[in-house]
Design an enzyme around this catalytic site. Structure first.
Site, PDB file in Angstrom:
ATOM      1  N   GLY A 266       0.695  -1.307   0.187  1.00 48.90           N
ATOM      2  CA  GLY A 266      -0.079  -0.013   0.048  1.00 48.90           C
ATOM      3  C   GLY A 266       0.812   1.106  -0.162  1.00 48.90           C
ATOM      4  O   GLY A 266       1.881   1.469  -0.270  1.00 48.90           O
ATOM      5  N   HIS A 267       0.209   2.192   0.459  1.00 47.60           N
ATOM      6  CA  HIS A 267       0.875   3.767   0.664  1.00 47.60           C
ATOM      7  C   HIS A 267       2.302   3.911   0.951  1.00 47.60           C
ATOM      8  O   HIS A 267       3.036   4.277   0.466  1.00 47.60           O
ATOM      9  CB  HIS A 267      -0.166   4.669   1.003  1.00 47.60           C
ATOM     10  CG  HIS A 267       0.265   6.106   0.775  1.00 47.60           C
ATOM     11  ND1 HIS A 267       0.197   6.770  -0.376  1.00 47.60           N
ATOM     12  CD2 HIS A 267       0.340   7.066   1.641  1.00 47.60           C
ATOM     13  CE1 HIS A 267       0.537   7.871  -0.464  1.00 47.60           C
ATOM     14  NE2 HIS A 267       0.472   8.201   0.880  1.00 47.60           N
ATOM     15  N   PHE A 268       2.418   3.479   2.265  1.00 45.95           N
ATOM     16  CA  PHE A 268       3.469   3.627   2.857  1.00 45.95           C
ATOM     17  C   PHE A 268       4.451   2.286   2.800  1.00 45.95           C
ATOM     18  O   PHE A 268       4.460   1.599   3.824  1.00 45.95           O
ATOM     19  CB  PHE A 268       3.424   3.909   4.400  1.00 45.95           C
ATOM     20  CG  PHE A 268       3.056   5.397   4.620  1.00 45.95           C
ATOM     21  CD1 PHE A 268       3.777   6.456   4.254  1.00 45.95           C
ATOM     22  CD2 PHE A 268       1.714   5.716   4.964  1.00 45.95           C
ATOM     23  CE1 PHE A 268       3.219   7.798   4.522  1.00 45.95           C
ATOM     24  CE2 PHE A 268       1.163   7.053   5.285  1.00 45.95           C
ATOM     25  CZ  PHE A 268       2.203   8.029   4.953  1.00 45.95           C
TER      26      PHE A 268
END
Length: 294
Positions: A266-268
């Site tokens: 995901g994002h991080f």
């Protein structure tokens, strides 16, 4: 015995603001500048810094309103991406940094690319992790933010208040991650505590609005890529709904020699894929900007 790099936590007063930064590694080694995203701070690089600092001088600042840097009232300080780039520029000058590679993520991309436009020759390399510079990368998630850019009414501003709540902060860390047990809950607890400071929501709303000023600069960012061809590695998360994979591949139009890695996360991405990203970055940096060997 392998030495463990020492990380130092310091602040520099820039135009009356205390700007916090983390620094580690040999002072005379090539510099890697780490530019964080929303809603976090240099905290997002806490695990990466020791990986890089054995061979590189690593500097990771917090922008005003984030992390441990000052967060003046939005009525007395104009929060924006050019202001952040100018502050980072001043910090680098104070630290005697003339050339540097950049790790840009999320908000770090427009901060870093604006910094690059000021003096492109300083940039020795790019590490791009879910940091957008192409309109293809602004998908459905951005629709309410784009509405705010087009009409910055109180109604459209209030419609974005949910983006600074605990549910969304946790979502940014866990959505798209196969094994959530690899994500420390300290992340969203830490970030949310700072978002919940009095006045910080207005700071973030101002920045959502100012993000719209980055999009007209995309052609200039792309010209920088095309004309200066900094060595580039792209490490992108394929499950990121905020900066989806659609934003990664257009870089190859202007940086055809870029190394691209799409990760199942995901994002991080650093939170659960550091074991993959760390070796990729060390290999890239060693091949391009060259390490100071022990």
């Amino acid at each position: 015995m392998t030495s463990i790099p020492v990380v130092r936590y310091q602040s520099e007063n820039i135009d009356g603001l205390n700007v916090f930064y983390r620094e580690a590694g040999p002072k005379d080694a090539p510099v890697v500048l780490l530019l964080h995203g929303f809603p976090t701070s240099s905290h997002m690089f806490r695990n990466l810094i020791p990986v890089l600092a054995g061979q590189y001088r690593v500097i990771a600042p917090d922008y005003p309103g984030f992390g441990q840097s000052d967060a003046p009232d939005h009525k007395t300080f104009k929060y924006g991406f050019q202001a952040f780039a100018d502050i980072v520029d001043t910090l680098l000058a104070r630290l005697g940094v003339e050339r540097f590679a950049m790790y840009v993520m999320d908000y770090g991309a427009p901060v870093g690319y604006r910094l690059a436009l000021k003096n492109p020759a300083r940039v020795t390399g790019l590490i791009v992790q879910n940091g957008n510079a192409y309109e293809e990368g602004l998908r459905e998630f951005w629709n309410p933010i784009k509405a705010y850019w087009n009409d910055n009414s109180a109604k459209n501003r209030e419609a974005l208040h949910g983006l600074v709540t605990l549910d969304i902060t946790r979502f940014q860390y866990t959505d798209g991650v196969a094994d959530v047990s690899r994500i420390s809950p300290d992340n969203w607890v830490h970030d949310q505590a700072l978002l919940d400071r009095p006045g910080n929501r207005d700071i973030q709303m101002d920045l959502f609005l100012d993000y719209g000023t980055n999009v007209p600069l995309y052609p200039q960012f792309q010209a920088f890529f095309r004309e200066h061809r900094p060595p580039t590695i792209i490490v992108w998360s394929k499950n990121d709904k905020i900066f989806p994979e659609d934003g990664a591949h257009p870089y190859l139009r202007d940086l055809p020699d870029a190394e691209v890695h799409i990760l199942d996360t995901g994002h991080f991405a650093l939170e659960d894929k550091l074991d993959e990203i760390g070796p990729l970055l060390l290999g890239f940096l060693d091949r391009t900007i060259g390490a100071k060997k022990a």
